[in-house]
Design a protein around this motif. Structure first.
Motif, short mmCIF file in Angstrom:
data_model
loop_
_atom_site.label_atom_id
_atom_site.label_comp_id
_atom_site.label_asym_id
_atom_site.label_seq_id
_atom_site.Cartn_x
_atom_site.Cartn_y
_atom_site.Cartn_z
N GLY A 90 0.35 -5.45 3.51
CA GLY A 90 1.34 -4.67 2.58
C GLY A 90 0.29 -3.58 1.69
O GLY A 90 0.52 -2.72 1.05
N ILE A 91 -1.09 -4.23 1.35
CA ILE A 91 -1.73 -3.36 0.59
C ILE A 91 -2.31 -2.01 1.47
O ILE A 91 -2.21 -0.95 0.83
CB ILE A 91 -3.17 -4.06 0.38
CG1 ILE A 91 -2.68 -5.25 -0.64
CG2 ILE A 91 -4.16 -3.19 -0.34
CD1 ILE A 91 -3.85 -6.44 -0.82
N ALA A 92 -2.53 -2.25 2.50
CA ALA A 92 -2.92 -1.03 3.62
C ALA A 92 -1.84 0.06 3.39
O ALA A 92 -1.90 1.20 3.31
CB ALA A 92 -3.18 -1.53 4.80
N ASN A 93 -0.37 -0.51 3.44
CA ASN A 93 0.62 0.62 3.52
C ASN A 93 0.84 1.15 2.12
O ASN A 93 1.20 2.25 2.31
CB ASN A 93 1.92 -0.28 3.78
CG ASN A 93 2.22 -0.47 5.51
OD1 ASN A 93 1.96 0.60 6.13
ND2 ASN A 93 2.42 -1.78 5.69
N ARG A 94 0.29 0.70 1.12
CA ARG A 94 0.54 1.04 -0.25
C ARG A 94 -0.27 2.32 -0.63
O ARG A 94 -0.53 2.93 -1.65
CB ARG A 94 0.69 0.21 -1.41
CG ARG A 94 1.91 -0.87 -1.22
CD ARG A 94 2.23 -1.59 -2.70
NE ARG A 94 0.97 -2.39 -2.72
CZ ARG A 94 0.97 -3.57 -2.32
NH1 ARG A 94 2.22 -4.15 -1.55
NH2 ARG A 94 0.13 -4.56 -2.44
N VAL A 95 -1.64 2.30 0.13
CA VAL A 95 -2.60 3.08 -0.13
C VAL A 95 -2.12 4.61 0.31
O VAL A 95 -1.53 4.86 1.35
CB VAL A 95 -4.05 2.93 0.73
CG1 VAL A 95 -5.10 3.95 0.61
CG2 VAL A 95 -4.43 1.56 0.35
N GLU A 96 -2.46 5.55 -0.75
CA GLU A 96 -1.97 7.07 -0.35
C GLU A 96 -2.66 7.53 0.75
O GLU A 96 -3.71 7.46 1.05
CB GLU A 96 -2.50 7.87 -1.54
CG GLU A 96 -1.91 9.17 -1.57
CD GLU A 96 -2.58 9.86 -2.82
OE1 GLU A 96 -2.16 11.23 -2.85
OE2 GLU A 96 -3.36 9.54 -3.69
N GLY A 97 -1.92 8.46 1.49
CA GLY A 97 -2.13 9.10 2.77
C GLY A 97 -2.12 8.08 4.00
O GLY A 97 -2.18 8.65 5.10
N VAL A 98 -1.73 6.92 3.83
CA VAL A 98 -1.56 6.10 5.14
C VAL A 98 -0.17 5.98 5.87
O VAL A 98 0.89 6.26 5.05
CB VAL A 98 -1.97 4.51 4.92
CG1 VAL A 98 -1.57 3.81 5.87
CG2 VAL A 98 -3.21 4.33 4.24
#
Length: 445
Positions: free
Chosen positions: A89-97
């Motif tokens: 979930g954290i990785a999905n919320r990073v801009e540009g992912v």
């Protein structure tokens, strides 16, 4: 020839349809806005940012991050599936992912599994140590208010002075203690910043109160009835009462039931709720009590003479009061007798009711026998439809001349018997009160 024409027409139709779809697609392409991507973070920036975030988490310390064209690939091990979902979930919320590929695996080592729980317990212990001074202050507040409630509850004399009974005073003192202690608990929760628990506690208390009320409904009813009885004070120790078909001498009143001693010397316990909701007769509150009985005399008798003799006989008896004086009333005219109703008053402090009534009946009968006043038995008349047939069934040899009926000699009045008050039950009640340690909400008068 016809087939060739049909085939050619079909080909023309399909060609026209294809041209129309192409034109529509071209129009839609020309009309739709073009998506332009500007200022998109680079893969290196995405990876750097995501690694920094994961490094700040306990579960993401050993996770490798690869970024290619906005697609993030995560590799490594996590303690459990919940941690894996949090990292994704954290990785999905990073801009540009654009997309996240998870190659994470769960650790199977026992120490790795236990480590998060151990760390959480350590954090809880640290928080408890930090809250310890505040908790001690809250505990002191509760203890102080509890002691204050005990002190206020023990000073319940003012409740008796305003007219409340002992049981009602005890209930009032308990309510005072409960209110003061509850106030201390509310202040302690405010100090702990846990006032949200008050609503939950009140809700739980309400549900528990309803459940307890249904489970112990009879006990609560009897207790409240005991409070009302002790407040109204309808009887005292030693009073003779009757509740429905039950009766006896009052021994004690408890918070649940009333103990009576029957004339047989047995203990009778009646629930307080039955006494408070039933008709009760107290024979002791008024020391004067009227006795009565019925005597049948002959229809041929001078009733005025019979009444006068009965009154004189009752007036001469020991224990019969002169004021109010005895009475003899004509109660009913029967087929073979006239019913005379004898009424007389006694003082229960000096005379026993049953003994006085027994002696009054005995003396009236003796006086009527001496005066020749007949008290006949009921007479029944039998009508025979064929008396001759009955006479033939009886042999002449078996017939015996009827002997003349001898009238009994009038009985002479005997000496008066003892009608003094019987204190047998009173002595047993006193012995019971002296030997028993059971609570008693009544006082011996």
């Amino acid at each position: 020839m016809v087939k060739s024409l049909v085939y050619a027409a079909l080909c023309v139709f399909l060609w026209l349809q294809g041209m129309g779809n192409a034109a529509l697609a071209q129009d839609s392409t020309e009309s739709a806005p073009v998506i332009q991507v500007t200022d998109v973070p680079s893969d290196a920036a995405i990876g750097k940012r995501l690694r920094a975030v994961l490094a700040a988490l306990d579960e993401g310390a050993g996770i490798a991050v690869d970024v290619k064209q906005g697609v993030v690939t995560l590799r490594g091990s996590v303690p459990n599936a919940r941690s894996a979902r949090e990292v994704e979930g954290i990785a999905n919320r990073v801009e540009g992912v654009i997309h996240v590929q998870s190659r994470l695996t769960e650790e199977t080592d026992v120490s790795a599994r236990v480590r998060p729980a151990t760390r959480k317990f350590q954090e809880m212990g640290t928080a408890a140590l930090q809250m310890l001074p505040v908790a001690l202050v809250a505990l002191v507040v509760i203890i102080v208010f509890w002691l204050l409630g005990q002190w206020a509850g023990s000073r319940g004399g003012w409740l008796r002075r305003i007219g409340l009974s002992e049981l009602a005073s005890n209930l009032g003192k308990r309510i005072v203690r409960l209110c003061i202690t509850g106030l201390g608990i509310l202040i302690a929760l405010e100090i702990l910043d846990a006032t949200a628990l008050v609503g939950a506690m009140l809700g739980v208390a309400g549900v528990a109160g309803i459940a307890v009320g249904f489970a112990f409904r009879n006990i609560v009813e009897n207790y409240l009835a005991g409070v009302l009885l002790s407040a109204r004070n309808p009887f005292d120790v030693g009073d003779i009462i009757e509740v429905g078909t039950l009766g006896g001498t009052v021994v004690r009143l408890t918070s649940r039931d009333t103990v009576l001693m029957t004339r047989d010397g047995n203990h009778l316990r009646i629930p307080n709720s039955i006494i408070i909701t039933s008709a009760m007769t107290n024979f002791t509150r008024n020391p004067l009590r009227r006795l009565e009985f019925i005597v049948g005399v002959s229809v041929d008798l001078d009733l005025q003479k019979a009444r006068k003799l009965g009154i004189e006989t009752l007036q001469a008896l020991t224990g019969i009061l002169a004021d109010p004086g005895p009475q003899v009333l004509v109660a009913e005219l029967g087929d073979s007798t006239v019913q005379l109703r004898f009424l007389a008053w006694i003082n229960q402090h000096d005379s026993d009711f049953l003994k006085a009534r027994s002696e009054a009946i005995r003396q009236v009968k003796a006086a009527y026998d001496e005066a020749g006043i007949e008290m006949p038995e009921p007479i029944y008349r039998i009508h025979l439809r064929n008396p001759a047939a009955i006479d033939q069934l009886t042999e002449p040899s078996n017939r015996q001349p009827a002997a003349p009926q001898q009238r009994a000699a009038p009985a002479t009045p005997t000496r008066a018997e003892d009608v003094a008050a019987d204190n047998t039950i009173d002595r047993q009640v006193a012995e019971e009160l002296r030997s028993s340690n059971e609570e008693n909400l009544l006082s011996k008068t």
